[in-house]
Enzyme design. Structure first.
Site, PDB file in Angstrom:
ATOM      1  N   GLU A  38      13.376 -70.641 -22.434  1.00 25.03           N
ATOM      2  CA  GLU A  38      12.440 -71.709 -22.120  1.00 25.03           C
ATOM      3  C   GLU A  38      11.493 -71.825 -23.311  1.00 25.03           C
ATOM      4  O   GLU A  38      10.896 -70.821 -23.717  1.00 25.03           O
ATOM      5  CB  GLU A  38      11.647 -71.359 -20.849  1.00 25.03           C
ATOM      6  CG  GLU A  38      10.711 -72.491 -20.480  1.00 25.03           C
ATOM      7  CD  GLU A  38       9.856 -72.222 -19.248  1.00 25.03           C
ATOM      8  OE1 GLU A  38      10.009 -71.166 -18.610  1.00 25.03           O
ATOM      9  OE2 GLU A  38       9.016 -73.100 -18.960  1.00 25.03           O
ATOM     10  N   ARG A 264      16.365 -55.965 -17.612  1.00 22.48           N
ATOM     11  CA  ARG A 264      15.586 -56.401 -18.772  1.00 22.48           C
ATOM     12  C   ARG A 264      15.238 -55.209 -19.645  1.00 22.48           C
ATOM     13  O   ARG A 264      15.143 -54.094 -19.174  1.00 22.48           O
ATOM     14  CB  ARG A 264      14.224 -56.980 -18.395  1.00 22.48           C
ATOM     15  CG  ARG A 264      14.140 -57.963 -17.337  1.00 22.48           C
ATOM     16  CD  ARG A 264      12.700 -58.243 -16.913  1.00 22.48           C
ATOM     17  NE  ARG A 264      11.902 -58.878 -17.948  1.00 22.48           N
ATOM     18  CZ  ARG A 264      11.908 -60.187 -18.173  1.00 22.48           C
ATOM     19  NH1 ARG A 264      12.656 -60.993 -17.473  1.00 22.48           N
ATOM     20  NH2 ARG A 264      11.133 -60.684 -19.122  1.00 22.48           N
ATOM     21  N   LYS A 274       6.067 -63.388 -21.973  1.00 24.38           N
ATOM     22  CA  LYS A 274       5.487 -64.491 -22.740  1.00 24.38           C
ATOM     23  C   LYS A 274       4.072 -64.808 -22.273  1.00 24.38           C
ATOM     24  O   LYS A 274       3.237 -65.214 -23.073  1.00 24.38           O
ATOM     25  CB  LYS A 274       6.388 -65.724 -22.650  1.00 24.38           C
ATOM     26  CG  LYS A 274       7.514 -65.650 -23.670  1.00 24.38           C
ATOM     27  CD  LYS A 274       8.305 -66.927 -23.702  1.00 24.38           C
ATOM     28  CE  LYS A 274       9.327 -66.922 -22.610  1.00 24.38           C
ATOM     29  NZ  LYS A 274      10.228 -68.077 -22.638  1.00 24.38           N
TER      30      LYS A 274
HETATM   31  P1  ATP Z   1       9.193 -63.682 -20.189  1.00 26.23           P
HETATM   32  O1  ATP Z   1       9.344 -62.970 -18.891  1.00 26.23           O
HETATM   33  O2  ATP Z   1       8.933 -62.829 -21.370  1.00 26.23           O
HETATM   34  O3  ATP Z   1       8.262 -64.831 -20.114  1.00 26.23           O
HETATM   35  P2  ATP Z   1      11.436 -65.257 -19.671  1.00 26.23           P
HETATM   36  O4  ATP Z   1      12.508 -64.572 -18.948  1.00 26.23           O
HETATM   37  O5  ATP Z   1      10.572 -66.187 -18.896  1.00 26.23           O
HETATM   38  O6  ATP Z   1      10.615 -64.236 -20.493  1.00 26.23           O
HETATM   39  P3  ATP Z   1      13.136 -67.096 -20.978  1.00 26.23           P
HETATM   40  O7  ATP Z   1      12.849 -67.970 -22.133  1.00 26.23           O
HETATM   41  O8  ATP Z   1      13.364 -67.722 -19.666  1.00 26.23           O
HETATM   42  O9  ATP Z   1      11.972 -66.045 -20.899  1.00 26.23           O
HETATM   43  O10 ATP Z   1      14.319 -66.106 -21.322  1.00 26.23           O
HETATM   44  C1  ATP Z   1      15.542 -66.507 -21.899  1.00 26.23           C
HETATM   45  C2  ATP Z   1      16.578 -65.478 -21.570  1.00 26.23           C
HETATM   46  O11 ATP Z   1      16.193 -64.217 -22.086  1.00 26.23           O
HETATM   47  C3  ATP Z   1      16.755 -65.316 -20.077  1.00 26.23           C
HETATM   48  O12 ATP Z   1      18.135 -65.272 -19.790  1.00 26.23           O
HETATM   49  C4  ATP Z   1      16.097 -64.013 -19.780  1.00 26.23           C
HETATM   50  O13 ATP Z   1      16.743 -63.379 -18.712  1.00 26.23           O
HETATM   51  C5  ATP Z   1      16.262 -63.244 -21.094  1.00 26.23           C
HETATM   52  N1  ATP Z   1      15.194 -62.267 -21.254  1.00 26.23           N
HETATM   53  C6  ATP Z   1      13.863 -62.495 -21.231  1.00 26.23           C
HETATM   54  N2  ATP Z   1      13.165 -61.348 -21.357  1.00 26.23           N
HETATM   55  C7  ATP Z   1      14.088 -60.362 -21.463  1.00 26.23           C
HETATM   56  C8  ATP Z   1      14.004 -58.934 -21.615  1.00 26.23           C
HETATM   57  N3  ATP Z   1      12.832 -58.314 -21.674  1.00 26.23           N
HETATM   58  N4  ATP Z   1      15.165 -58.234 -21.693  1.00 26.23           N
HETATM   59  C9  ATP Z   1      16.347 -58.876 -21.652  1.00 26.23           C
HETATM   60  N5  ATP Z   1      16.490 -60.199 -21.511  1.00 26.23           N
HETATM   61  C10 ATP Z   1      15.384 -60.945 -21.414  1.00 26.23           C
HETATM   62 MG    MG Z   2      11.990 -67.605 -17.681  1.00 24.63          MG
END
Ligand code: ATP
Ligand code: MG
Length: 561
Positions: A38, A264, A274
């Protein structure tokens, strides 16, 4: 089919096992994955796990991986983030080729599918306020209640949904919900929201839309449109999978993707969310998303961490379903391992102390041969200039050293790296009693660092030539947080390490550093790994410490902190 010999050596985990089984059984013809960020912030090292997994399996199994922006919430998304994400994925070493997509590419199709659900009696427009919806939703232990608007006719729902699209209602006043089961044990199936009214400028569709699909409605359908076969995401989406499947089942989508969840990545002494990283940037606790202390990919890059070291680190992690915290020391050690093999060596003096070689002819200079990387014969040699006046580290001299101090002291002899044996004969103090200059003699017979008479010295120290050295600012970094689990603290900002950055402004580096490829991280002998910072100007070099030479964590633990 992928080469079986390659697969033999490939990493094993439940995701790769599933993919292999699906390919072998012919359930899937060719693997397609996607990385779906995102664009509401910069990528962090947690994302690197997902990137390496998605792009990695595509490479291993002869498939392809898409980059898809999950851009369904224009309230928080920006072009700056889109550009940074593309640059970071490329830097990490992955290529989506022609397969760059956006959930917003599918807005028209998603809208049509929403109408399809309405026509089939599977979705309805709800007028409950957000507050009321929460009350009606129930809890983990109590079922929800049906909204009073749940039994509107398809015709009425279509009329209202079209009016939502036309912009006839204020933001947040109505939503479109799937009609599933308000008593479901899975809260995600209690008539989840599919569309909300939101007037915000979207980075790609501008002001075209006043309604936006939710993540749940956009994600699986975008997977289906792109032909994604294995939709890999993190465990927090596990409870969304029944909804993912329900939508795929109830819509005339062109393919049947499946979702698989893995744990994760969490790392000690930092935060990987984020929301928290945004707060650090917005409130000025760090100097932007690419501050070298940030766990973002752009921060790690600016600190001088090579992409290959991050890939090595990720490849050592398990892909599974167990949530755990990886020690920051593990990332550090992957970085050190990589740099120890690949980084060229240079000499730089962080806290200079002047040395005059009193028996060295005035005005004379020599060009000495210095090996670039003892671990890599292909790295070659360079020239370092030597002269009568030098600088060494302040720490490498003691007026009254203990016996085991194998550096300089009165009447002590050391080797100057790549140069000569020198013996300290005298020192000069300023009015404060501080040593400001050493007088040494050198032994001309020891050029290159060995004595023909077989005489040994215990210490070798680094130095720069006063006449040739280039001034530099060197920024030393420590961990950003003082405690192991800042994400778990009530006030994570309060756990910031006040000593996470120290700036040294009077450093001197060997002249070859002024002419180098700016992107490379080098080892400053005996001090650590460093890389040039983009703040460098033509007359002032700035370096960031990527990492110290040795594991400082063991020491920190020993102090009982
Ligand atoms: P955050 O929780 O840091 O805001 P998010 O999951 O909202 O991250 P996205 O941009 O939606 O961020 O993530 C893109 C992809 O990266 C998704 O498939 C998510 O599952 C994966 N992802 C995000 N954070 C992690 C992590 N700490 N370890 C592994 N994969 C991750
Ligand atoms: Mg997300």
């Amino acid at each position: 089919m992928a080469d079986p010999a390659v697969i033999e050596d490939a990493p094993r985990d439940f995701i790769r096992d599933t993919i292999r089984a699906d390919l072998d059984a012919g359930r899937v013809q060719s693997l397609v994955t996607r990385f779906p960020p995102e664009p509401n912030g910069y990528l962090h090292i947690g994302h690197a796990k997902s990137i390496c997994l998605n792009f990695g399996v595509a490479q291993e199994f002869g498939g392809r991986c898409h980059l898809r922006f999950d851009d369904t919430n224009p309230a928080k998304e920006e072009q700056e983030f889109i550009d940074a994400i593309e640059a970071d994925v490329r830097w990490l070493g992955f290529d989506w080729g022609a397969h760059l997509y956006h959930a917003s590419d599918n807005f028209e199709q998603l809208y049509a599918w929403a109408e399809h659900l309405i026509e089939q009696g599977h979705a309805y427009v709800d007028d409950l306020s957000a507050e009321e919806m929460r009350e009606y939703r129930g809890t983990l232990t109590e079922p929800g209640r049906d909204s009073p608007y749940r039994d509107r006719t398809p015709d009425k729902n279509l009329e209202l949904f079209r009016a939502m699209r036309a912009g006839d209602f204020p933001d947040g006043s109505r939503v479109l919900r799937a009609k599933i089961d308000m008593a479901s044990g899975n809260i995600n199936l209690r008539d989840p929201v599919l569309y909300r009214i939101l007037r915000a400028h979207h980075p790609r569709t501008g002001g075209t839309w006043s309604i936006y699909p939710t993540y749940d409605f956009a994600h699986g359908q975008s997977d289906a449109i792109e032909g994604v076969t294995h939709s890999l995401c993190t465990l927090e989406f596990e409870a969304h999978r029944p909804l993912y499947d329900w939508l795929i089942e109830h819509l005339p989508v062109p393919a049947q993707p499946h979702q698989y969840e893995f744990s994760r990545l969490a790392i000690s002494h930092t935060v990987l969310s984020k929301r928290r990283l945004t707060q650090l940037v917005q409130d000025g606790h760090v100097d932007g998303w690419d501050d070298p202390r940030m766990p973002t990919l752009s921060g790690l890059r600016r600190r001088g961490v090579p992409a290959a070291a991050i890939r090595d680190f990720i490849s050592r992690l398990s892909i599974g379903k167990t949530e755990g915290v990886v020690e920051m020391a593990q990332l550090d050690s992957a970085i050190r391992d990589h740099l120890n093999t690949h980084a060229d060596r240079r000499m730089a003096v962080l806290r200079p102390l002047k040395v005059v070689i009193t028996n060295y002819p005035e005005g004379q200079t020599e060009e000495l041969d210095a090996v670039n990387n003892p671990n890599d014969p292909d790295a070659g040699n360079r020239i370092v200039p030597f002269g009568r006046e030098l600088y060494i580290e302040r720490d490498d001299f003691m007026e009254d050293p203990p016996r085991k101090f194998f550096r300089l002291g009165p009447r002590r002899e050391v080797r100057l790296r790549f140069a000569y044996f020198v013996t300290c004969t005298d020192f000069v103090k300023d009015d404060n009693g501080e040593v400001v200059e050493l007088h040494c003699t050198y032994d001309p017979e020891t050029k290159g660092g060995n004595a023909p008479d077989g005489r040994k010295v215990k210490g070798t120290i680094h130095w720069v030539s006063a006449a040739h050295a280039v001034p530099a600012e060197i920024r030393l970094y420590e961990q950003l947080f003082s405690i192991e689990n800042p994400a778990g603290a009530d006030d994570f900002i309060g756990e910031l390490n006040p000593h996470s950055r120290e700036v040294l402004t009077d450093c001197l580096v060997e002249p070859s550093l002024a002419a180098r490829n700016a992107a490379d991280t080098v080892q400053f002998e005996r001090t650590g790994y460093f890389c040039p910072d983009p703040d460098s100007t033509s007359d002032r070099l700035v370096f960031n410490r990527t990492i110290s030479l040795r594991d400082s964590w063991a020491k920190v633990k020993g102090r009982g902190r």
